[in-house]
Scaffold this motif. Structure first.
Motif, short mmCIF file in Angstrom:
data_model
loop_
_atom_site.label_atom_id
_atom_site.label_comp_id
_atom_site.label_asym_id
_atom_site.label_seq_id
_atom_site.Cartn_x
_atom_site.Cartn_y
_atom_site.Cartn_z
N LYS A 14 0.89 -1.14 0.00
CA LYS A 14 0.00 0.00 0.00
C LYS A 14 0.94 1.20 0.00
CE LYS A 14 -4.15 -2.02 1.71
NZ LYS A 14 -3.91 -3.25 1.03
N MET A 16 1.41 5.47 -0.51
CA MET A 16 0.75 6.77 -0.51
C MET A 16 0.89 7.41 -1.89
SD MET A 16 1.78 8.29 3.21
CE MET A 16 3.53 7.95 3.04
N ASP A 17 -0.18 8.00 -2.38
CA ASP A 17 -0.15 8.69 -3.66
C ASP A 17 0.44 10.08 -3.47
OD1 ASP A 17 -0.56 9.01 -6.40
OD2 ASP A 17 -2.54 9.91 -6.10
N GLY A 43 -6.46 8.26 -1.29
CA GLY A 43 -5.15 8.70 -1.74
C GLY A 43 -4.02 7.71 -1.56
N TYR A 44 -4.30 6.44 -1.77
CA TYR A 44 -3.21 5.47 -1.72
C TYR A 44 -3.39 4.44 -2.83
CZ TYR A 44 -6.34 2.11 0.53
OH TYR A 44 -7.37 1.25 0.80
N SER A 76 7.02 6.20 1.20
CA SER A 76 5.68 6.07 0.64
C SER A 76 4.98 4.76 0.99
CB SER A 76 5.74 6.18 -0.89
OG SER A 76 6.22 7.46 -1.25
N SER A 78 2.98 2.41 3.10
CA SER A 78 2.13 2.38 4.29
C SER A 78 2.14 1.01 4.93
CB SER A 78 0.70 2.74 3.93
OG SER A 78 0.60 4.08 3.59
#
Length: 83
Positions: A14, A16-17, A43-44, A76, A78
Motif C-alpha cells: 500500500k 501513498m499517492d 489517496g493510496y 511512501s 504504508s
C-alpha cells in the motif's frame, strides 16, 4: 493476517499517492507482468503481484532524472504483505 494471505503466493504494497507515484507505479507495472495496481479513495495505491514485486530503483532514478534510493521508496510505503 488472514489464512488466504498467509497461504497465498501474492505480495503487495500500500503506497501513498502523490508527487511522482503514478509514474513510479507505471514503471513497476511494466517490470512485473503479474502486477496490478489500483488508486484507492483516500489517496493510496494498492499494488499487488503473484510471486514477487521488483522495484528497480535505478530505473526509477532514470525516469525521475534524480537519485531515488530505498529510503525514498520506503517513505511512501504504508504497509506490505507477502513472503
Amino acid at each position: 493476517m488472514t489464512a488466504e494471505v498467509r497461504n497465498s503466493n501474492w505480495v503487495g504494497f500500500k503506497l501513498m499517492d502523490g508527487g511522482d507515484m503514478g509514474d513510479i507505479i507505471d514503471l513497476i507495472l511494466d517490470d512485473n507482468a503479474s502486477a496490478v495496481a489500483d488508486l484507492m479513495a483516500g489517496g493510496y495505491w494498492e499494488l499487488d503481484a503473484e510471486g514477487e514485486l521488483v522495484v528497480d530503483l535505478r530505473k526509477i532514478s532514470a525516469l525521475l532524472e534524480r537519485p531515488f534510493r530505498e529510503t525514498d521508496f520506503l517513505v511512501s510505503v504504508s504497509s506490505y504483505y507477502g513472503r
